[in-house]
Design an enzyme around this catalytic site. Structure first.
Site, PDB file in Angstrom:
ATOM      1  N   TRP A 171      51.712  56.213  16.819  1.00 42.33           N
ATOM      2  CA  TRP A 171      52.512  57.032  15.891  1.00 42.33           C
ATOM      3  C   TRP A 171      52.033  56.719  14.473  1.00 42.33           C
ATOM      4  O   TRP A 171      51.998  55.540  14.096  1.00 42.33           O
ATOM      5  CB  TRP A 171      53.983  56.665  16.089  1.00 42.33           C
TER       6      TRP A 171
ATOM      7  N   ASP B  69      58.073  49.278  21.261  1.00 38.13           N
ATOM      8  CA  ASP B  69      58.746  50.413  20.627  1.00 38.13           C
ATOM      9  C   ASP B  69      59.197  51.352  21.747  1.00 38.13           C
ATOM     10  O   ASP B  69      58.365  51.940  22.444  1.00 38.13           O
ATOM     11  CB  ASP B  69      57.767  51.118  19.673  1.00 38.13           C
TER      12      ASP B  69
ATOM     13  N   ALA C 286      61.215  54.511  22.223  1.00 37.52           N
ATOM     14  CA  ALA C 286      61.872  55.617  21.514  1.00 37.52           C
ATOM     15  C   ALA C 286      62.242  56.775  22.431  1.00 37.52           C
ATOM     16  O   ALA C 286      62.918  57.706  21.992  1.00 37.52           O
ATOM     17  CB  ALA C 286      60.965  56.118  20.390  1.00 37.52           C
TER      18      ALA C 286
ATOM     19  N   LYS D  23      66.295  60.421  20.317  1.00 36.42           N
ATOM     20  CA  LYS D  23      65.864  61.439  21.277  1.00 36.42           C
ATOM     21  C   LYS D  23      66.784  61.482  22.486  1.00 36.42           C
ATOM     22  O   LYS D  23      67.266  62.550  22.866  1.00 36.42           O
ATOM     23  CB  LYS D  23      64.429  61.175  21.733  1.00 36.42           C
TER      24      LYS D  23
END
Ligand code: LMR
Length: 391
Positions: free
Chosen positions: A127, A208, A210, A243
């Site tokens: 990202w 991470d 997400a 999300k």
């Protein structure tokens, strides 16, 4: 003083989001920013979120400060969601953060306090904001090979070879599931091998997470994180509820740190919250806690999340099928294999630009497309544009 400011580079994803908003064409298709959209192109408030908000509005009596680290009930509910029922309570320190990005930022601040000389290893690609934050904080970075452009899968040998070069005490950022931007993910056997490399090298994983629930399901998407947490003495997990709870603008995230002296780690995390923004946002975190601890709300949230996941899988299948039909080849088969919101298509920047200018199709310049931005009507339009562009 302000005259001395230099223009900052625009964030590519957010700049694209703005361009899309300003495009007057009615037939435009947004496959840019990572936001879930339903068949009508809306990003709905999830049913359980709406129900929890209504209940909270009726029940909440004060908006006074909560705990500097966020509510312990939020930490516990998120730890159970991510690490499973028997998570190691005695090893867990946590803070609520403004979104997953806030958690990543606080994790890097932790590394700076604990090991100022450490290098943080990032997958190539990752990202874009990861690198931006790390550079801004002046942390040393390295990249490890992750994506094989030819197979559109993980370059696992390259990954292990590069991580073998990391020095003891370095930090390795891993995407827990649904890799952003490629969509190519580790399987559980590979997670086990990564854990061995981390153990042997004395490396600290920063995971991470997400997109839990957007790939192979809530449990499967957390399996790599659970494996790493079970095997490594120290782990950091930066998780987002943007999300999977659709709480994007409420900024709900958590940083968990397992290992070391729990009281000192917890105190350090709370200190970092105080230095950066004092108390973390509460509203969204409270909704998440209500949903996860109320069996009816939780069941409804899981059902809706599963509907979203199935919809993305269906879109992947139909795009891959349509491209197979139009190109007479299976070279886009990877779209059906990838998991999460994103796949990296493999188009050149010029082809990506052409899709935008000629067809109003927006994707990030590295040809990352957000599968959840598609619907039954736009899949054939995208497939034809890809085939016509000779990608
Ligand atoms: C994305 O990658 O599109 C999302 O995570 C949104 C963002 O903040 O970049």
């Amino acid at each position: 003083m302000f005259e001395s400011l230099k223009p900052q580079p625009a964030d590519k994803i957010l700049a694209l989001m703005q361009m899309y908003r300003e495009d007057p064409r009615s037939e435009k298709i947004d496959l840019g920013v990572g936001v879930y959209k339903d068949a009508e192109g809306n990003t709905p408030i999830m049913r359980a979120v709406k129900a929890a908000e209504k209940r909270l509005w009726e029940e909440e009596r004060t908006k006074t400060y909560t705990s500097l680290a966020g509510e312990p009930a939020f930490h516990a509910a998120m730890a159970e969601l991510i690490l499973g029922g028997g998570y190691p309570v005695d090893r867990l320190a946590a803070i609520a953060t403004p979104g997953g990005t806030g958690a990543v930022r606080q994790a890097v601040e932790m590394v700076k306090l604990a090991a100022p000389g450490a290098t943080i290893w990032l997958p190539d690609p990752t990202w874009p904001n990861h690198l931006s934050i790390l550079n801004y904080l002046g942390v040393k970075t390295e990249t490890y090979r992750y994506f094989d452009e030819a197979t559109r899968g993980v370059d696992f040998d390259g990954m292990l070879a590069d991580l073998g070069e990391a020095a003891a005490g370095d930090v390795v950022l891993l995407h827990g599931c649904c890799h952003n931007p490629t969509g190519a993910n580790l399987n559980l056997v590979q997670w086990g091998e990564v854990a061995s490399v981390l153990e042997e090298g004395g490396l600290l994983p920063l995971i991470d997470l997400a997109y839990q629930g957007f790939g192979d399901g809530l449990e499967a998407d957390a399996a790599g994180t659970r494996l790493i947490t079970a095997r490594l003495p120290e782990v950091m997990i930066a998780a987002s509820c943007s999300k999977n709870f659709g709480l994007y603008r409420e900024r709900v995230g958590i940083l968990m740190a397992l290992g070391g002296n729990r009281a000192v780690t917890q105190g350090t995390l709370a200190f970092l919250n105080r230095q950066n923004y004092s108390f973390p946002p509460d509203h969204g975190a409270r909704l998440v806690t209500m949903i996860l601890t109320d069996p009816a709300l939780r069941a409804d949230w899981q059902a809706e999340l599963e509907e979203m996941r199935q919809s993305m899988l269906g879109l992947r299948e139909s795009l891959a099928t349509e491209l197979r039909r139009l190109t007479g080849s299976d070279r886009f088969g990877f779209i059906a294999e990838h998991r999460g919101m994103f796949s990296r298509l493999g188009a050149t920047p010029a082809q990506v630009e052409k899709l935008r200018t000629e067809h109003g199709i927006y994707m990030v310049g590295d040809s990352r497309l957000n599968i959840a931005g598609l619907n039954a009507k736009t899949v054939p339009i995208l497939a034809k544009a890809i085939a016509d562009a000779g990608i």
